[in-house]
Design a protein around this motif. Structure first.
Motif, PDB file in Angstrom:
ATOM      1  N   ARG A   9      -7.537  -8.683   8.555  1.00 47.33           N
ATOM      2  CA  ARG A   9      -8.027  -7.645   8.563  1.00 47.33           C
ATOM      3  C   ARG A   9      -8.974  -6.947   9.540  1.00 47.33           C
ATOM      4  N   SER A  10      -9.791  -7.710  10.098  1.00 48.77           N
ATOM      5  CA  SER A  10     -10.265  -7.442  11.318  1.00 48.77           C
ATOM      6  C   SER A  10      -9.171  -7.145  12.569  1.00 48.77           C
ATOM      7  N   ILE A  11      -8.409  -7.748  12.574  1.00 49.61           N
ATOM      8  CA  ILE A  11      -7.378  -7.309  13.832  1.00 49.61           C
ATOM      9  C   ILE A  11      -6.647  -5.990  13.550  1.00 49.61           C
ATOM     10  N   ASP A  12      -6.458  -5.687  12.164  1.00 48.78           N
ATOM     11  CA  ASP A  12      -5.893  -4.244  11.801  1.00 48.78           C
ATOM     12  C   ASP A  12      -6.904  -3.368  12.047  1.00 48.78           C
ATOM     13  N   ILE A  13      -8.393  -3.739  12.015  1.00 45.65           N
ATOM     14  CA  ILE A  13      -9.071  -2.533  11.996  1.00 45.65           C
ATOM     15  C   ILE A  13      -9.451  -2.099  13.412  1.00 45.65           C
ATOM     16  N   VAL A  14      -9.456  -3.193  14.278  1.00 45.71           N
ATOM     17  CA  VAL A  14      -9.855  -3.161  15.644  1.00 45.71           C
ATOM     18  C   VAL A  14      -8.616  -2.314  16.292  1.00 45.71           C
ATOM     19  N   MET A  15      -7.427  -2.735  15.916  1.00 47.22           N
ATOM     20  CA  MET A  15      -6.015  -2.272  16.337  1.00 47.22           C
ATOM     21  C   MET A  15      -6.142  -0.623  16.095  1.00 47.22           C
ATOM     22  N   LEU A 126      -0.473   1.639   7.356  1.00 47.12           N
ATOM     23  CA  LEU A 126      -1.865   1.536   6.792  1.00 47.12           C
ATOM     24  C   LEU A 126      -1.917   2.032   5.244  1.00 47.12           C
ATOM     25  N   GLY A 127      -1.388   3.265   5.092  1.00 47.95           N
ATOM     26  CA  GLY A 127      -1.477   3.811   3.737  1.00 47.95           C
ATOM     27  C   GLY A 127      -0.607   2.889   2.724  1.00 47.95           C
ATOM     28  N   LEU A 128       0.392   2.611   3.075  1.00 46.35           N
ATOM     29  CA  LEU A 128       1.549   1.564   2.344  1.00 46.35           C
ATOM     30  C   LEU A 128       0.708   0.247   1.848  1.00 46.35           C
ATOM     31  N   HIS A 129      -0.140  -0.222   3.004  1.00 48.04           N
ATOM     32  CA  HIS A 129      -0.917  -1.387   2.505  1.00 48.04           C
ATOM     33  C   HIS A 129      -2.343  -1.192   2.188  1.00 48.04           C
ATOM     34  N   TRP A 130      -2.714  -0.130   1.977  1.00 49.80           N
ATOM     35  CA  TRP A 130      -4.111   0.429   1.726  1.00 49.80           C
ATOM     36  C   TRP A 130      -4.735  -0.664   0.351  1.00 49.80           C
ATOM     37  N   SER A 131      -3.751  -0.876  -0.428  1.00 55.32           N
ATOM     38  CA  SER A 131      -4.467  -1.569  -1.535  1.00 55.32           C
ATOM     39  C   SER A 131      -4.934  -3.008  -0.995  1.00 55.32           C
ATOM     40  N   LEU A 132      -4.472  -3.392   0.100  1.00 56.67           N
ATOM     41  CA  LEU A 132      -5.068  -4.721   0.673  1.00 56.67           C
ATOM     42  C   LEU A 132      -6.620  -4.543   0.871  1.00 56.67           C
ATOM     43  N   PHE A 133      -7.029  -3.099   1.199  1.00 58.00           N
ATOM     44  CA  PHE A 133      -8.381  -3.112   1.423  1.00 58.00           C
ATOM     45  C   PHE A 133      -9.145  -2.427   0.293  1.00 58.00           C
ATOM     46  N   THR A 134      -8.238  -1.634  -0.513  1.00 60.40           N
ATOM     47  CA  THR A 134      -9.100  -1.373  -1.772  1.00 60.40           C
ATOM     48  C   THR A 134      -9.322  -2.477  -2.728  1.00 60.40           C
ATOM     49  N   ALA A 212       0.962   8.203   2.169  1.00 61.80           N
ATOM     50  CA  ALA A 212       1.584   6.911   1.995  1.00 61.80           C
ATOM     51  C   ALA A 212       0.989   6.015   0.750  1.00 61.80           C
ATOM     52  N   HIS A 213      -0.178   6.048   0.908  1.00 62.66           N
ATOM     53  CA  HIS A 213      -0.746   5.447  -0.205  1.00 62.66           C
ATOM     54  C   HIS A 213      -0.403   5.847  -1.751  1.00 62.66           C
ATOM     55  N   TYR A 214      -0.332   7.079  -2.040  1.00 59.83           N
ATOM     56  CA  TYR A 214      -0.162   7.713  -3.181  1.00 59.83           C
ATOM     57  C   TYR A 214       1.405   7.852  -3.285  1.00 59.83           C
ATOM     58  N   GLY A 215       2.012   8.001  -2.441  1.00 61.50           N
ATOM     59  CA  GLY A 215       3.525   7.956  -2.487  1.00 61.50           C
ATOM     60  C   GLY A 215       3.809   6.523  -3.083  1.00 61.50           C
ATOM     61  N   LYS A 216       3.365   5.507  -2.696  1.00 61.95           N
ATOM     62  CA  LYS A 216       3.549   4.351  -3.043  1.00 61.95           C
ATOM     63  C   LYS A 216       3.523   3.968  -4.590  1.00 61.95           C
ATOM     64  N   ARG A 217       2.211   4.718  -4.916  1.00 61.30           N
ATOM     65  CA  ARG A 217       1.856   4.568  -6.495  1.00 61.30           C
ATOM     66  C   ARG A 217       2.996   5.159  -7.189  1.00 61.30           C
TER      67      ARG A 217
END
Length: 230
Positions: A9-15, A126-134, A212-217
């Motif tokens: 997650r740190s790599i994702d945020i820094v990137m 990022l939106g498609l994988h936002w659940s990893l952060f929530t 992307a996040h809510y489209g996935k939902r």
């Protein structure tokens, strides 16, 4: 949380943060821009190496609509980032200097377009994988009333950021960047400070993340609030 997960997650945020800085090419130029581009490229490769299991499972199991969308987005993002890297080398004036004349001109046009698309695809990814952060936030223990209040505040903040992001999309005429309908050398606003451009670009990413996040939902039948529909 496992150290490996924290590292990913740190790599994702820094990137993500570095890419936002790269989007401010009108205010962060020269060798600094090129070094940041290399850093993002290295992190992108590392991100893919750490998620090698996705490649191993690529041709296994059943493909749902969501999985197909995620696969297409991932491969398009890889192509866009590759385009950023190749075109970046072609137009480099400090670290590589391999291009000249028409090659630089072609690289410049290509770089401007693929960068915009890489930004969109990265935020959609990022939106498609936002659940990893929530999921991280859900592990915080709070009372029912406080949780409800935080949820309301979160929705209000997300709505405000989406509106500001849409304003940025229109004000910056971002669709022109995606389809190369603008001459950046003539029409970029070089008077902006880097912090202002960074905040504006971060806000610009919010509508794409949210869509992307809510489209996935919706694709998974969970609805906008996450409750599975019967």
């Amino acid at each position: 949380m496992k150290p490996s997960v924290i590292f990913k997650r740190s790599i994702d945020i820094v990137m993500y943060v570095l890419f936002l800085l790269l989007m401010g090419q009108c205010v962060l130029r020269g060798a600094a821009h090129e070094w940041l581009g290399i850093a993002v490229g290295v992190l992108f490769v590392l991100h893919n190496v750490l998620n090698y299991r996705w490649y191993k499972a690529l041709f296994k199991g059943k493909y749902t609509a969501l999985r197909a969308v995620q696969t297409v987005v991932n491969f398009l993002l890889m192509l866009a980032v590759l385009g950023c890297a190749v075109s970046g080398v072609l137009i480099s004036q400090h670290l590589f200097s391999v291009g000249s004349g028409s090659t630089i001109e072609f690289g410049r046009h290509l770089h401007l377009v693929v960068t915009a698309w890489a930004f969109v695809l990265m935020t959609v990814h990022l939106g498609l994988h936002w659940s990893l952060f929530t999921a991280i936030g859900k592990k915080v223990s709070v009372s029912g009333r406080a949780k409800r209040a935080l949820s309301i505040i979160g929705w209000i903040l997300a709505a405000a950021l989406c509106l500001y992001g849409l304003y940025q999309f229109v004000d910056r005429r971002f669709w022109e960047e995606l389809f190369h309908q603008i001459d950046y050398q003539k029409e970029y606003d070089y008077s902006q400070s880097l912090p202002a451009y960074f905040v504006g670009t971060a806000a610009l990413s919010v509508p794409f993340v949210a869509a992307a996040h809510y489209g996935k939902r919706l694709l998974t039948g969970r609805g906008l609030r996450g409750n599975r529909q019967k």
